[in-house]
Motif scaffolding. Sequence first.
Motif, mmCIF file in Angstrom:
data_model
loop_
_atom_site.group_PDB
_atom_site.id
_atom_site.type_symbol
_atom_site.label_atom_id
_atom_site.label_comp_id
_atom_site.label_asym_id
_atom_site.label_seq_id
_atom_site.Cartn_x
_atom_site.Cartn_y
_atom_site.Cartn_z
ATOM 1 N N LEU A 46 0.833 -1.205 0.000
ATOM 2 C CA LEU A 46 0.000 0.000 0.000
ATOM 3 C C LEU A 46 0.866 1.253 0.000
ATOM 4 O O LEU A 46 0.572 2.227 -0.715
ATOM 5 N N ARG A 47 1.941 1.247 0.766
ATOM 6 C CA ARG A 47 2.861 2.396 0.762
ATOM 7 C C ARG A 47 3.460 2.618 -0.610
ATOM 8 O O ARG A 47 3.585 3.758 -1.085
ATOM 9 N N GLY A 51 3.058 5.878 -3.231
ATOM 10 C CA GLY A 51 4.140 6.570 -3.933
ATOM 11 C C GLY A 51 3.903 6.635 -5.435
ATOM 12 O O GLY A 51 4.187 7.655 -6.077
ATOM 13 N N ASP A 52 3.358 5.551 -6.008
ATOM 14 C CA ASP A 52 3.030 5.569 -7.434
ATOM 15 C C ASP A 52 1.989 6.640 -7.749
ATOM 16 O O ASP A 52 2.055 7.290 -8.802
ATOM 17 N N GLY A 118 -5.659 -0.759 -1.048
ATOM 18 C CA GLY A 118 -6.311 -0.679 0.251
ATOM 19 C C GLY A 118 -7.296 -1.810 0.475
ATOM 20 O O GLY A 118 -7.347 -2.416 1.557
ATOM 21 N N LEU A 119 -8.080 -2.138 -0.546
ATOM 22 C CA LEU A 119 -9.057 -3.219 -0.417
ATOM 23 C C LEU A 119 -8.376 -4.583 -0.358
ATOM 24 O O LEU A 119 -8.851 -5.485 0.346
ATOM 25 N N GLU A 120 -7.278 -4.737 -1.076
ATOM 26 C CA GLU A 120 -6.543 -5.999 -0.973
ATOM 27 C C GLU A 120 -5.938 -6.164 0.412
ATOM 28 O O GLU A 120 -5.818 -7.289 0.913
ATOM 29 N N MET A 121 -5.570 -5.067 1.042
ATOM 30 C CA MET A 121 -5.088 -5.154 2.416
ATOM 31 C C MET A 121 -6.209 -5.614 3.339
ATOM 32 O O MET A 121 -6.005 -6.434 4.244
ATOM 33 N N LEU A 122 -7.418 -5.087 3.114
ATOM 34 C CA LEU A 122 -8.574 -5.544 3.892
ATOM 35 C C LEU A 122 -8.839 -7.031 3.658
ATOM 36 O O LEU A 122 -9.121 -7.781 4.596
ATOM 37 N N ASP A 123 -8.752 -7.455 2.402
ATOM 38 C CA ASP A 123 -9.023 -8.855 2.099
ATOM 39 C C ASP A 123 -7.933 -9.749 2.680
ATOM 40 O O ASP A 123 -8.222 -10.869 3.130
ATOM 41 N N THR A 124 -6.688 -9.276 2.665
ATOM 42 C CA THR A 124 -5.622 -10.038 3.312
ATOM 43 C C THR A 124 -5.894 -10.186 4.791
ATOM 44 O O THR A 124 -5.699 -11.266 5.376
ATOM 45 N N ARG A 125 -6.352 -9.111 5.422
ATOM 46 C CA ARG A 125 -6.694 -9.180 6.846
ATOM 47 C C ARG A 125 -7.821 -10.175 7.073
ATOM 48 O O ARG A 125 -7.802 -10.955 8.039
#
Length: 415
Positions: A46-47, A51-52, A118-125
């Motif tokens: 996500l970080r 940056g991208d 961000g949503l992939e981070m939620l799904d990973t969680r």
Amino acid sequence: MNFSPRIAAVLAALVCAPPVSALSLQDAQRAMEAHNPDLRAAALELRGVQGDAQTAALRPATELSIGTSKISPKHGIGPGRWQDKRADSTLGLGWTWERGGKRALRIRQADALLQVAGLEMLDTRRRQQVALHEAYFGLKGAQERALIAAANREGSAAQMVAADKQVATGAMAPVDRARLAVDDLAVADAAREAALDLRDARHALGLLLGRDDSEGLSADDPWPDPAAAAPVRVFDVQQRADLRAAHSRLAAADAGVALARSERHRDIQLGVEAEREPTDISGVTWGVSLTIPLGGTSRTRGAIQRAEADRDGAALELQVLQREARAELDQLQASALSAARRRSEYEGLQSDAARNAVQGIELAYRRGAASLTDLLDARRSWRDFEAALIDARADHAIALARWEAATSVAEGESP
């Protein structure tokens, strides 16, 4: 299962030889949030995407050019002060004028990819929550199986001591003692296997928590309450994090198609240049330049085709995920209900009454009212029942956790 104080002490020494680190499920969740390597990798991703996004919003940088010419390989640059040198010097500035809305399209694509991250981070969680429940209740089941296996091992060892005395006094035939010895070996193997399963379960939970030492981990929370386990939640499958990420991925692909098509509008480079020539009476002269790339529409055809294929692939992936998500929710709900019924059925058998029945057969065997075959069959049936009860509780806890994780992401939730 109730044990005497002496047996409980022996079992604690056998199963919990390393220092025990009591861990509640809530504590495990906090530790996973802080140290889980997959969650940390998702945060780093996500970080990087942030940056991208910052890079995508940049306008083309102004270009500075410095040059010199008319340097003779035979006479050099001439004598005297630097102002009197023969070489011409140039200093220029260039600007790129992006046409076709390329910057706005880059920002649009980057924002969509940022939402995806961000949503992939939620799904990973969400997926790690499921893995945590599986590992936690897997450890709890392994603990209970190890305790029961150790108790069975102690009881079988005591039975073998008594059998040796009976064989010595002639009260038991050697062949019956041999049958008890075979059953004792099976009980010993089960105890060793349970101890290894307990070690593996601790390591599995320790890896999820990012711990280097998992020897003393202990799952102390009770099994989920079966009375409140039936999933009745109404949930819009489109609000799942992985589907929302797929929608954002499709939006990013649409922006990519528009960005590829915008390349048909050629960027224009504007330049201003100052030139100093010592032999020129004017000294310093000024000039302007305009640069336009040449070439037909065929130069952008391949990039557009690639972008359109990516967009169609993202649309297909979204359709597949939608079908899979609906099927998964239906399967998870059915699994949770089935696991709850199975657990209730096993718990309805009244394990204490079943244990008393085994003890009754043991008493009947000692008094000669039951055969050795009846005794061994009763013990095996009891051990199978204990293992099945633990499996039913663990399967129910895991099925419930999967259902909760699949339906827990609310609309608008962000990392």
